[in-house]
Design a protein around this motif. Structure first.
Motif, short mmCIF file in Angstrom:
data_model
loop_
_atom_site.label_atom_id
_atom_site.label_comp_id
_atom_site.label_asym_id
_atom_site.label_seq_id
_atom_site.Cartn_x
_atom_site.Cartn_y
_atom_site.Cartn_z
N PHE A 124 -34.08 3.04 -11.68
CA PHE A 124 -33.86 2.95 -10.24
C PHE A 124 -35.15 3.38 -9.55
N PRO A 125 -35.68 2.59 -8.60
CA PRO A 125 -36.94 2.97 -7.97
C PRO A 125 -36.84 4.30 -7.25
N ASN A 126 -37.80 5.18 -7.51
CA ASN A 126 -37.84 6.47 -6.83
C ASN A 126 -39.23 7.08 -7.00
N ARG A 127 -39.56 8.01 -6.14
CA ARG A 127 -40.81 8.73 -6.26
C ARG A 127 -40.60 10.21 -5.94
N CYS A 128 -40.26 10.52 -4.69
CA CYS A 128 -40.23 11.93 -4.27
C CYS A 128 -38.90 12.63 -4.56
N MET A 156 -34.40 3.59 -1.17
CA MET A 156 -33.50 3.01 -0.17
C MET A 156 -32.81 1.77 -0.71
N CYS A 157 -31.52 1.71 -0.49
CA CYS A 157 -30.75 0.53 -0.88
C CYS A 157 -29.67 0.34 0.17
N ARG A 158 -29.00 -0.80 0.11
CA ARG A 158 -27.98 -1.10 1.12
C ARG A 158 -26.59 -0.91 0.54
N LYS A 159 -25.78 -0.12 1.24
CA LYS A 159 -24.39 0.10 0.82
C LYS A 159 -23.55 -1.03 1.37
N PHE A 172 -30.32 6.45 1.53
CA PHE A 172 -31.28 7.04 0.61
C PHE A 172 -30.51 7.46 -0.64
N ALA A 173 -30.71 6.75 -1.74
CA ALA A 173 -29.97 7.02 -2.98
C ALA A 173 -30.22 8.44 -3.50
N CYS A 174 -31.39 8.99 -3.21
CA CYS A 174 -31.72 10.34 -3.71
C CYS A 174 -30.96 11.43 -2.96
N GLN A 175 -30.42 11.10 -1.80
CA GLN A 175 -29.72 12.09 -0.98
C GLN A 175 -28.23 11.80 -0.86
N ALA A 176 -27.81 10.58 -1.20
CA ALA A 176 -26.43 10.14 -1.00
C ALA A 176 -25.53 10.63 -2.14
N GLU A 183 -26.71 -2.75 -2.92
CA GLU A 183 -27.63 -3.85 -3.11
C GLU A 183 -29.05 -3.28 -3.11
N LEU A 184 -29.77 -3.60 -4.17
CA LEU A 184 -31.14 -3.13 -4.35
C LEU A 184 -32.05 -4.34 -4.23
N ASP A 185 -32.90 -4.35 -3.23
CA ASP A 185 -33.79 -5.50 -3.02
C ASP A 185 -34.98 -5.48 -3.97
#
Length: 93
Positions: free
Chosen positions: A38-42, A51-54, A78-82, A91-93
Motif C-alpha cells: 500500500f503506498p505510504n511514506r510518512c 490517500m484513497c477514496r472510500k 488518509f489510510a494511515c490515520q483512518a 479505491e486506490l488510484d
C-alpha cells in the motif's frame, strides 16, 4: 479474560484485493500487516501518499486529517490515520 476484537473486511479496488482489519488498526496498518504493498511514506497524515477514496463503509480518526471539505465530500481518506469501523470498499488510484 481477553477482549474479542471485531474484524472487518476491506476490499481494495481496482486491484480486487481483500484483507481484514481490527477496530484497533488503521487501514494502512492492516494492509501492511497483510503483506499488501500500500503506498505510504510518512504514516502520520502529512505526505498524502496513502490517500484513497472510500466508496462504502465507516472509518474514524483520532485527529481529523487535513482534508478540504471538497475532498471529504468526494470520499478521500488518509489510510494511515483512518481507523476501521465497518467493512470497507476503497479505491486506490
Amino acid at each position: 479474560m481477553s477482549e474479542i476484537t471485531a474484524k472487518h473486511q476491506i476490499h481494495l479496488l481496482p486491484h480486487d484485493i481483500v484483507f481484514t482489519a481490527s477496530e484497533q488498526e488503521t487501514v494502512l496498518e492492516a494492509a501492511l500487516n497483510a503483506g499488501i504493498a500500500f503506498p505510504n511514506r510518512c504514516q502520520v497524515g502529512v505526505c498524502a501518499m496513502c490517500m484513497c477514496r472510500k466508496k462504502t463503509g465507516e472509518i474514524s480518526y483520532q485527529l481529523e486529517p487535513m482534508l478540504t471539505e471538497n475532498e471529504q465530500a468526494e470520499g478521500w481518506i488518509f489510510a494511515c490515520q483512518a481507523v476501521v469501523k465497518s467493512d470497507l470498499v476503497l479505491e486506490l488510484d
